[in-house]
Enzyme design. Structure first.
Site, PDB file in Angstrom:
ATOM      1  N   HIS A 150      36.084  56.422  35.367  1.00 58.10           N
ATOM      2  CA  HIS A 150      34.953  55.636  34.731  1.00 58.10           C
ATOM      3  C   HIS A 150      33.788  56.193  34.831  1.00 58.10           C
ATOM      4  O   HIS A 150      33.196  56.565  35.824  1.00 58.10           O
ATOM      5  CB  HIS A 150      34.803  54.247  35.513  1.00 58.10           C
ATOM      6  CG  HIS A 150      36.079  53.535  35.577  1.00 58.10           C
ATOM      7  ND1 HIS A 150      36.792  52.674  34.685  1.00 58.10           N
ATOM      8  CD2 HIS A 150      36.787  53.178  36.800  1.00 58.10           C
ATOM      9  CE1 HIS A 150      37.666  52.156  35.142  1.00 58.10           C
ATOM     10  NE2 HIS A 150      38.218  52.440  36.557  1.00 58.10           N
TER      11      HIS A 150
ATOM     12  N   ASN B  38      38.175  45.247  33.324  1.00 65.33           N
ATOM     13  CA  ASN B  38      37.077  44.275  33.882  1.00 65.33           C
ATOM     14  C   ASN B  38      35.751  45.141  34.347  1.00 65.33           C
ATOM     15  O   ASN B  38      35.004  44.309  34.572  1.00 65.33           O
ATOM     16  CB  ASN B  38      38.002  43.672  35.156  1.00 65.33           C
ATOM     17  CG  ASN B  38      39.100  42.889  34.930  1.00 65.33           C
ATOM     18  OD1 ASN B  38      38.603  41.688  34.266  1.00 65.33           O
ATOM     19  ND2 ASN B  38      40.353  43.277  34.715  1.00 65.33           N
TER      20      ASN B  38
ATOM     21  N   ALA C  36      36.951  48.489  41.019  1.00 64.07           N
ATOM     22  CA  ALA C  36      37.226  49.964  40.941  1.00 64.07           C
ATOM     23  C   ALA C  36      36.137  50.539  40.677  1.00 64.07           C
ATOM     24  O   ALA C  36      35.974  51.895  41.045  1.00 64.07           O
ATOM     25  CB  ALA C  36      38.148  50.121  39.755  1.00 64.07           C
TER      26      ALA C  36
HETATM   27  N1  LIG Z   1      37.350  44.469  38.803  1.00 60.60           N
HETATM   28  C1  LIG Z   1      38.277  45.587  38.933  1.00 60.60           C
HETATM   29  O1  LIG Z   1      37.740  46.502  38.905  1.00 60.60           O
HETATM   30  C2  LIG Z   1      39.729  45.324  38.363  1.00 60.60           C
HETATM   31  C3  LIG Z   1      40.474  46.538  38.922  1.00 60.60           C
HETATM   32  C4  LIG Z   1      41.802  46.106  38.456  1.00 60.60           C
HETATM   33  C5  LIG Z   1      42.379  44.946  38.356  1.00 60.60           C
HETATM   34  N2  LIG Z   1      41.597  43.969  38.253  1.00 60.60           N
HETATM   35  C6  LIG Z   1      42.119  42.778  37.871  1.00 60.60           C
HETATM   36  O2  LIG Z   1      42.915  42.270  38.695  1.00 60.60           O
HETATM   37  C7  LIG Z   1      44.164  41.697  38.197  1.00 60.60           C
HETATM   38  C8  LIG Z   1      45.269  41.858  39.076  1.00 60.60           C
HETATM   39  O3  LIG Z   1      45.628  43.214  39.214  1.00 60.60           O
HETATM   40  P1  LIG Z   1      47.013  43.758  39.735  1.00 60.60           P
HETATM   41  O4  LIG Z   1      46.915  45.062  39.690  1.00 60.60           O
HETATM   42  O5  LIG Z   1      47.328  42.899  41.015  1.00 60.60           O
HETATM   43  O6  LIG Z   1      48.085  43.063  38.679  1.00 60.60           O
HETATM   44  P2  LIG Z   1      49.578  42.878  38.660  1.00 60.60           P
HETATM   45  O7  LIG Z   1      50.069  42.676  37.618  1.00 60.60           O
HETATM   46  O8  LIG Z   1      50.301  43.769  39.580  1.00 60.60           O
HETATM   47  O9  LIG Z   1      49.629  41.539  39.813  1.00 60.60           O
HETATM   48  C9  LIG Z   1      49.210  40.015  39.276  1.00 60.60           C
HETATM   49  C10 LIG Z   1      50.022  39.248  40.088  1.00 60.60           C
HETATM   50  O10 LIG Z   1      49.314  37.938  39.701  1.00 60.60           O
HETATM   51  C11 LIG Z   1      50.334  36.930  39.384  1.00 60.60           C
HETATM   52  N3  LIG Z   1      49.576  35.727  38.727  1.00 60.60           N
HETATM   53  C12 LIG Z   1      49.190  35.858  37.447  1.00 60.60           C
HETATM   54  N4  LIG Z   1      49.014  34.490  37.140  1.00 60.60           N
HETATM   55  C13 LIG Z   1      49.012  33.715  38.220  1.00 60.60           C
HETATM   56  C14 LIG Z   1      48.777  32.453  38.590  1.00 60.60           C
HETATM   57  N5  LIG Z   1      48.020  31.512  37.896  1.00 60.60           N
HETATM   58  N6  LIG Z   1      48.715  32.062  40.138  1.00 60.60           N
HETATM   59  C15 LIG Z   1      49.332  32.733  40.791  1.00 60.60           C
HETATM   60  N7  LIG Z   1      49.747  34.018  40.581  1.00 60.60           N
HETATM   61  C16 LIG Z   1      49.401  34.475  39.345  1.00 60.60           C
HETATM   62  C17 LIG Z   1      51.239  37.766  38.665  1.00 60.60           C
HETATM   63  O11 LIG Z   1      52.542  37.058  38.707  1.00 60.60           O
HETATM   64  C18 LIG Z   1      51.397  39.203  39.579  1.00 60.60           C
HETATM   65  O12 LIG Z   1      52.044  38.923  40.433  1.00 60.60           O
HETATM   66  C19 LIG Z   1      44.291  42.460  36.632  1.00 60.60           C
HETATM   67  O13 LIG Z   1      45.090  41.432  35.684  1.00 60.60           O
HETATM   68  C20 LIG Z   1      42.886  42.469  36.423  1.00 60.60           C
HETATM   69  O14 LIG Z   1      42.323  41.477  35.698  1.00 60.60           O
HETATM   70  C21 LIG Z   1      40.096  44.057  38.290  1.00 60.60           C
END
Ligand SMILES: NC(=O)c1ccc[n+]([C@@H]2O[C@H](COP(=O)([O-])OP(=O)(O)OC[C@H]3O[C@@H](n4cnc5c(N)ncnc54)[C@H](O)[C@@H]3O)[C@@H](O)[C@H]2O)c1
Length: 261
Positions: free
Chosen positions: A212, A182, A113
């Site tokens: 941010h 994150n 992000a």
């Molecule tokens: N680096 C960044 O800037 C940044 C920004 C936003 C989100 N993120 C990370 O990305 C992650 C995902 O974001 P999102 O918006 O897609 O979340 P989300 O909740 O919409 O989707 C996450 C999906 O992953 C699935 N999941 C969880 N554990 C799993 C596993 N072991 N195997 C397979 N699938 C699994 C969940 O069931 C869900 O469908 C967030 O939890 C966060 O940690 C990072």
């Protein structure tokens, strides 16, 4: 490059669809790994983790800190490259050690992000930082966490004014808000110093953009980056740009030249 997408939520679903449509030159979708494979993936191939590790060259983690902790080392141990978005998991020493240990696969970090990480990394190499701060302001209701007591959770859901929820070391803050901070871990990695980075999380009931603000003072100079992202419609805890950051990273890993890294 065959890519398995781990997770099919706000980030993983658009990434998988874009790969399936052939939108990333040099990359194709091997399949999607879901926690519950029976729920399908809008008609895209769903793979078990073992199948994904067998068939893909790259596993793109879009599933959360816990998922990264659970499956990351397995992917790189099997010789697959791993692209990480949930890098707050690396604040846990055991997860970090498992992923940094010599392995046939390589771990790549996605900027997600935020931006400015390249300049922070260059500046860290030149002489490091005296002080770095990242202040994240998000829609109040999206910041409710399982560890909060009922009173605080209700205050967030019913908030009418901004509320500073946490201020502290990046390591602590990224673990307290695993879906929302994150970015604090990303800044700490770029700065090469977990201890130099203070993270602040502010809940604001009236924001239309997730912001941010990164402020860093070091040998190379003084920096201030302000990012204002539109939240994802599917998951307001994530920003809408993140799937495109993942696609950009995949394109670079697939060998495209003349691309910022
Ligand atoms: N680096 C960044 O800037 C940044 C920004 C936003 C989100 N993120 C990370 O990305 C992650 C995902 O974001 P999102 O918006 O897609 O979340 P989300 O909740 O919409 O989707 C996450 C999906 O992953 C699935 N999941 C969880 N554990 C799993 C596993 N072991 N195997 C397979 N699938 C699994 C969940 O069931 C869900 O469908 C967030 O939890 C966060 O940690 C990072």
């Amino acid at each position: 490059m065959r890519v398995a997408v781990l997770g099919f939520g706000g980030i993983g679903a658009p990434v998988a669809h874009a790969l399936a449509r052939g939108e990333v030159p040099g990359a194709e979708l091997a399949g999607v790994v879901r926690r519950d494979p029976a729920s399908g993936a809008d008609g895209l191939a769903v793979l078990g983790l073992d199948e994904a590790v067998e068939r893909a060259d790259l596993v793109a983690e879009c599933a959360g800190q816990r998922a990264l902790a659970e499956v990351g080392a397995r992917a790189v141990g099997a010789g697959r490259d791993l692209l990480v978005v949930s890098m707050g998991a690396l604040a846990d020493d055991a997860v970090f050690e498992a992923l940094v240990a010599p392995a046939p696969g390589r771990v790549h970090l996605c900027a997600g992000a935020i931006g400015g990480l390249d300049l922070l990394a260059a500046s860290a190499r030149m002489g490091g930082f005296g002080q770095v701060r990242i202040t994240t302001t998000k829609a109040a209701a999206s910041l409710v966490q399982p560890w909060m007591d009922a009173g605080l959770a209700r205050r967030l859901r019913e908030a009418t004014e901004p509320l500073e929820l946490m201020r502290g070391p990046a390591r602590k803050v990224t673990r307290a808000f695993p879906r929302s901070a994150n970015v604090a871990a990303a800044v700490a990695f770029a700065a090469r110093d977990w201890d130099a980075v203070e993270a602040v999380v502010v809940a604001d009931p009236s924001v239309e953009r997730t912001s941010h603000v990164i402020e860093a003072h070091g040998t190379a100079g003084d920096y201030r980056f302000e990012i204002r992202n539109r939240p994802s419609e599917r998951n307001p805890a994530s920003s809408a740009v993140v799937p495109f950051a993942v696609l950009h990273a995949i394109e670079a890993l697939a060998g495209r030249t003349m691309v910022f890294r």
